[in-house]
Design a protein around this motif. Sequence first.
Motif, PDB file in Angstrom:
ATOM      1  N   ARG A  73      -0.579  -0.905  -9.385  1.00  0.00           N
ATOM      2  CA  ARG A  73      -1.463  -1.621  -8.450  1.00  0.00           C
ATOM      3  C   ARG A  73      -1.413  -3.119  -8.724  1.00  0.00           C
ATOM      4  O   ARG A  73      -1.338  -3.939  -7.798  1.00  0.00           O
ATOM      5  CB  ARG A  73      -2.893  -1.108  -8.577  1.00  0.00           C
ATOM      6  N   PHE A 131       1.628   6.860  -6.761  1.00  0.00           N
ATOM      7  CA  PHE A 131       0.543   7.810  -7.018  1.00  0.00           C
ATOM      8  C   PHE A 131       1.048   9.247  -6.936  1.00  0.00           C
ATOM      9  O   PHE A 131       0.785  10.068  -7.829  1.00  0.00           O
ATOM     10  CB  PHE A 131      -0.596   7.586  -6.021  1.00  0.00           C
ATOM     11  N   ARG A 149       0.078  -5.962  -6.151  1.00  0.00           N
ATOM     12  CA  ARG A 149      -0.780  -7.089  -5.753  1.00  0.00           C
ATOM     13  C   ARG A 149      -0.116  -8.410  -6.130  1.00  0.00           C
ATOM     14  O   ARG A 149      -0.206  -9.396  -5.388  1.00  0.00           O
ATOM     15  CB  ARG A 149      -2.151  -6.970  -6.415  1.00  0.00           C
ATOM     16  N   LEU A 156      -0.647   3.826 -13.122  1.00  0.00           N
ATOM     17  CA  LEU A 156      -1.204   3.642 -11.782  1.00  0.00           C
ATOM     18  C   LEU A 156      -1.870   2.268 -11.657  1.00  0.00           C
ATOM     19  O   LEU A 156      -1.673   1.557 -10.663  1.00  0.00           O
ATOM     20  CB  LEU A 156      -2.220   4.741 -11.482  1.00  0.00           C
ATOM     21  N   LEU A 157      -2.642   1.885 -12.673  1.00  0.00           N
ATOM     22  CA  LEU A 157      -3.306   0.581 -12.646  1.00  0.00           C
ATOM     23  C   LEU A 157      -2.289  -0.556 -12.714  1.00  0.00           C
ATOM     24  O   LEU A 157      -2.427  -1.571 -12.021  1.00  0.00           O
ATOM     25  CB  LEU A 157      -4.298   0.467 -13.809  1.00  0.00           C
ATOM     26  N   PHE A 178       2.292   1.783  -3.413  1.00  0.00           N
ATOM     27  CA  PHE A 178       1.285   2.320  -4.334  1.00  0.00           C
ATOM     28  C   PHE A 178       1.097   3.820  -4.126  1.00  0.00           C
ATOM     29  O   PHE A 178       0.986   4.585  -5.092  1.00  0.00           O
ATOM     30  CB  PHE A 178      -0.045   1.587  -4.132  1.00  0.00           C
ATOM     31  N   SER A 181       0.829  -1.210   0.000  1.00  0.00           N
ATOM     32  CA  SER A 181       0.000   0.000   0.000  1.00  0.00           C
ATOM     33  C   SER A 181       0.864   1.260   0.000  1.00  0.00           C
ATOM     34  O   SER A 181       0.573   2.226  -0.706  1.00  0.00           O
ATOM     35  CB  SER A 181      -0.934   0.014   1.214  1.00  0.00           C
TER      36      SER A 181
END
Length: 264
Positions: free
Chosen positions: A238, A213, A242, A234-235, A209, A206
Amino acid sequence: MDEIGYDNSLKSYLMGIFSLSGAYIRAGGGRFLYASLMCAMSNLLQVVSLFLPLKVLIIMSSSNSPFYFQYLTPYAEVETILTCLILAVPVIYIVYIVFSILYRQLLDTDFRKLKAEGMRSYFSKVNKAHVEKIHPKLSIALSEIFLVVITLVLMLFVNVYSAIVLLFFVMFNLFFLNKYIYGLKSDERRTKVSLDRKQIIEYLMSCNFMVIFFLLVLGVYYYSLNIFSAVLTLLIARMIFRSLARFSRQSFTLKELVLIFKYC
């Protein structure tokens, strides 16, 4: 693991994964490899299926078309291109589902064949329970490696700097997690707030990320970074974080088993 003479480095762990994956691939006639690739492509298409609708909505709400439309407009109208993009959304979703189903079917078939035929010839020196336990975990770990590598290669064609930054984050996290987290037991706690190993990984991803960002915000605000590239980065960030989290959860037990196979 160091106490019994095992090489605890990240390089040794990753080479062990590739070596053991090769044994499973040879034992199953390639099904293990295909299953892992299907899993990686399924996760990648999941991100594409999320990005594409966002992209379409941004294009529809903007007065300016993406720069690459200039190469397509001689062959089709802007409305036609948008229609194709809209129709591509359900197609990608369907392919994503198909890949997910194929992954599970291939992996289950490979496991059944392994138990019936390949166990004795390729894993005769290893406990049968270890061979069965490591099979699904190794497939997930290998698929996550494929996913990160494929994604970073594709990112080179979108934004070289973003790809380099993401590669740095991936390597830093892998070295840190391999050194300090993968060897922890489930009941061990770290930090002043007594976090367990799963919590450390989730919170670390997190934080990664959020850093990405804010870097993208700076890029868009001060350096005119293209909004489509920023959203896609950004995607993808993520998805990569993950993926690292899933890889790390498997590594709690996978790392020790891989080293047992390597040194047996």
